[in-house]
Write a protein that holds these residues in place. Structure first.
Motif, mmCIF file in Angstrom:
data_model
loop_
_atom_site.group_PDB
_atom_site.id
_atom_site.type_symbol
_atom_site.label_atom_id
_atom_site.label_comp_id
_atom_site.label_asym_id
_atom_site.label_seq_id
_atom_site.Cartn_x
_atom_site.Cartn_y
_atom_site.Cartn_z
ATOM 1 N N ASP A 150 0.332 -1.104 0.331
ATOM 2 C CA ASP A 150 -0.117 -0.106 -0.175
ATOM 3 C C ASP A 150 1.307 1.410 0.086
ATOM 4 N N GLY A 151 1.688 0.927 -0.074
ATOM 5 C CA GLY A 151 3.030 2.362 -0.043
ATOM 6 C C GLY A 151 3.233 2.623 1.451
ATOM 7 N N THR A 152 3.544 2.056 2.315
ATOM 8 C CA THR A 152 3.422 2.663 3.608
ATOM 9 C C THR A 152 5.235 2.281 3.617
ATOM 10 N N LYS A 153 5.780 3.013 4.249
ATOM 11 C CA LYS A 153 7.630 2.713 4.368
ATOM 12 C C LYS A 153 8.266 2.973 5.620
ATOM 13 N N TYR A 154 9.042 2.398 5.797
ATOM 14 C CA TYR A 154 9.967 1.806 6.938
ATOM 15 C C TYR A 154 11.395 2.160 6.330
#
Length: 105
Positions: free
Chosen positions: A44-48
């Motif tokens: 979903d495009g969430t970045k870490y």
């Protein structure tokens, strides 16, 4: 540990995270690396972002809600806020996001 040993350990930790992500072969996670940085992205495009901070001998973890600084203590990277261990904390974040267990150790 000497400054040089800490910097080597910084690099080894990032390489280890990269190797473990690569070995997972999980379609829901993608990652990219560059010098001193591992960027992990979910479907979903969430970045870490896990990054080396050589000037302070720390590893920083940026996640959607917060940022964390990890210091080397007894051979482990421990957060300065709540004493989270880096690998366990990153596993928990990714597991919660994906709704399934993620193992990086």
């Amino acid at each position: 540990m000497t400054e040089k040993e800490i910097r080597i350990f910084l690099d080894e930790t990032l390489e280890d995270i990269q190797d473990k992500l690569d070995a997972m072969d999980d379609d829901e996670l993608d990652f990219e690396t560059s010098d001193g940085l591992v960027s992990i992205e979910t479907e979903d495009g969430t970045k870490y972002i896990v990054s080396r901070q050589s000037a302070t001998n720390q590893i920083w973890l940026a996640e959607p809600i917060n940022g964390w600084k990890f210091n080397l203590q007894d051979g482990k990277w421990i957060s300065d806020k709540e004493n989270h261990e880096l690998y366990s904390f990153l596993e928990a974040l990714l597991s919660q996001k994906l709704g399934k267990p993620i193992r990086l150790k």
